[in-house]
Design a protein around this motif. Structure first.
Motif, PDB file in Angstrom:
ATOM      1  N   GLU A 125       0.818  -1.207   0.000  1.00  9.81           N
ATOM      2  CA  GLU A 125       0.000   0.000   0.000  1.00  9.81           C
ATOM      3  C   GLU A 125       0.855   1.262   0.000  1.00  9.81           C
ATOM      4  O   GLU A 125       1.867   1.358   0.682  1.00  9.81           O
ATOM      5  N   GLN A 126       0.398   2.243  -0.786  1.00 11.56           N
ATOM      6  CA  GLN A 126       0.932   3.596  -0.795  1.00 11.56           C
ATOM      7  C   GLN A 126      -0.167   4.546  -0.316  1.00 11.56           C
ATOM      8  O   GLN A 126      -1.222   4.118   0.137  1.00 11.56           O
ATOM      9  N   ARG A 127       0.050   5.848  -0.426  1.00 12.15           N
ATOM     10  CA  ARG A 127      -0.924   6.796   0.117  1.00 12.15           C
ATOM     11  C   ARG A 127      -2.260   6.712  -0.623  1.00 12.15           C
ATOM     12  O   ARG A 127      -3.314   6.668  -0.001  1.00 12.15           O
ATOM     13  N   SER A 128      -2.249   6.713  -1.935  1.00 11.39           N
ATOM     14  CA  SER A 128      -3.497   6.740  -2.697  1.00 11.39           C
ATOM     15  C   SER A 128      -3.627   5.575  -3.671  1.00 11.39           C
ATOM     16  O   SER A 128      -4.527   5.577  -4.501  1.00 11.39           O
ATOM     17  N   TRP A 129      -2.747   4.597  -3.586  1.00  7.87           N
ATOM     18  CA  TRP A 129      -2.841   3.442  -4.477  1.00  7.87           C
ATOM     19  C   TRP A 129      -2.115   2.264  -3.842  1.00  7.87           C
ATOM     20  O   TRP A 129      -1.397   2.425  -2.859  1.00  7.87           O
ATOM     21  N   GLY A 177      -6.191   2.426  -7.331  1.00  6.95           N
ATOM     22  CA  GLY A 177      -5.986   3.754  -6.761  1.00  6.95           C
ATOM     23  C   GLY A 177      -7.276   4.292  -6.180  1.00  6.95           C
ATOM     24  O   GLY A 177      -8.351   3.700  -6.336  1.00  6.95           O
ATOM     25  N   GLU A 178      -7.184   5.424  -5.499  1.00  4.85           N
ATOM     26  CA  GLU A 178      -8.367   6.071  -4.923  1.00  4.85           C
ATOM     27  C   GLU A 178      -8.157   7.573  -4.899  1.00  4.85           C
ATOM     28  O   GLU A 178      -7.139   8.064  -4.397  1.00  4.85           O
ATOM     29  N   TRP A 179      -9.132   8.283  -5.477  1.00  2.00           N
ATOM     30  CA  TRP A 179      -9.093   9.742  -5.494  1.00  2.00           C
ATOM     31  C   TRP A 179     -10.461  10.278  -5.119  1.00  2.00           C
ATOM     32  O   TRP A 179     -11.486   9.694  -5.478  1.00  2.00           O
ATOM     33  N   ALA A 180     -10.478  11.404  -4.404  1.00  2.00           N
ATOM     34  CA  ALA A 180     -11.720  12.031  -3.982  1.00  2.00           C
ATOM     35  C   ALA A 180     -12.261  12.907  -5.096  1.00  2.00           C
ATOM     36  O   ALA A 180     -11.535  13.714  -5.686  1.00  2.00           O
ATOM     37  N   LEU A 186     -15.927   8.918  -4.099  1.00  2.00           N
ATOM     38  CA  LEU A 186     -14.593   8.362  -4.294  1.00  2.00           C
ATOM     39  C   LEU A 186     -14.524   7.653  -5.640  1.00  2.00           C
ATOM     40  O   LEU A 186     -15.441   6.926  -6.033  1.00  2.00           O
ATOM     41  N   ARG A 188     -12.239   4.937  -7.761  1.00  2.00           N
ATOM     42  CA  ARG A 188     -11.224   3.895  -7.595  1.00  2.00           C
ATOM     43  C   ARG A 188     -10.957   3.192  -8.929  1.00  2.00           C
ATOM     44  O   ARG A 188     -11.587   2.182  -9.244  1.00  2.00           O
TER      45      ARG A 188
END
Length: 272
Positions: A125-129, A177-180, A186, A188
């Motif tokens: 895991e990373q911060r957003s992906w 990944g995940e972005w707002a 969200l 993904r």
């Protein structure tokens, strides 16, 4: 709940006729967390399929299947096991040129399958992906019941029952990944690429005999050829609202030297 459509094409070769198979699928299921580590789920599915072998034959039918799944998560590592089974009912038409052109042989066929599957994966895991390598191992046993054609006289076939076991190993890599977005929605996006190694079942066969053949004539056997190492690719996006409802739009394909498969998926998940 999920709905999808797929199209599979197999090129003609010197040994085998090419074919095209189209299908529409509906499926639904539930999953419940039983402990801090384990989840238990089940699913039901229905498929309608159409298969054409040029101007030689056509087959359409209905398929139903069910599965149960047990999944455990140990930190970033997940282990899942499933058992699936299903039945199919098919109606087939085959063009017969001899002894009279324009004659059609018809048949009704039944088949069933059972398949245990095991998956192991690990998330980096990373911060957003995150990056997820995984491997699937599955054994699928398919049984075709014997059947007889009608409508073509002595050119009708009596087809013997046949069983085939397919063993597959499927390593793959997923990137999610995940972005707002706006209004706390969200997004993904996901991407997956892998390989499906067919360890057994690359040459399925079926034996049959003509109803008009002399008594004592040995049946003939038709052998198929499956590609042993097709590649797979899937991508899409999940859209999640603040209430936990999610919508997935995706594409999945398989590619090899003789076979091409394309599928589209629309999936809705609602928590309750």
């Amino acid at each position: 709940m999920t709905a999808g459509a797929s199209s599979l094409r197999h090129d003609r070769t010197e040994q085998n006729f090419g074919f095209r198979r189209d299908a529409f699928k509906l499926a639904g299921g539930m999953q419940e967390q039983t402990t801090e580590v384990w989840h238990l789920g089940f699913a039901l599915g229905y498929e309608r399929s159409w298969l054409d072998v040029g101007k030689l034959s056509s087959t359409d039918g209905d398929h139903v299947q069910a599965s149960v799944t047990v999944k455990g998560r140990f930190g970033a590592t997940a282990l899942a096991a499933s058992l699936s089974g299903g039945l199919g009912w098919l109606d087939s038409k085959r063009s017969v040129a001899l002894p009279t052109p324009g004659v059609t042989a018809k048949s009704s066929q039944r088949l069933g399958f059972v398949s245990p599957d095991l998956r192991l994966s690990h998330d980096f895991e990373q911060r957003s992906w995150y990056l997820r390598p995984l491997v699937d191992a599955a054994v699928t046993h398919v049984h075709l019941h014997d059947f007889s054609e009608s409508g073509a006289g002595g050119a009708n076939l009596d087809v013997r029952s046949q069983s085939e076991t397919y063993v597959t190993f499927s390593p793959a890599v997923e990137i999610d990944g995940e972005w707002a977005g706006t209004r706390d929605v969200l997004l993904r996006p996901y991407f997956r690429a892998g390989l499906i190694h067919l360890a057994s079942g690359s040459t399925p066969s079926v034996s049959a005999s003509f109803q008009g053949a002399p008594t004592g004539t040995a049946p003939f056997t038709v052998i198929g050829r499956n590609d042993r190492n097709p590649g797979e690719l899937s991508l899409g996006v999940d859209v999640l609202n603040p209430d936990g409802m999610s919508l997935r739009i995706g594409y999945a394909g398989q590619f090899s030297s003789r076979t091409h498969s394309h599928a589209g998926t629309l999936k809705l998940s609602v928590p309750f």
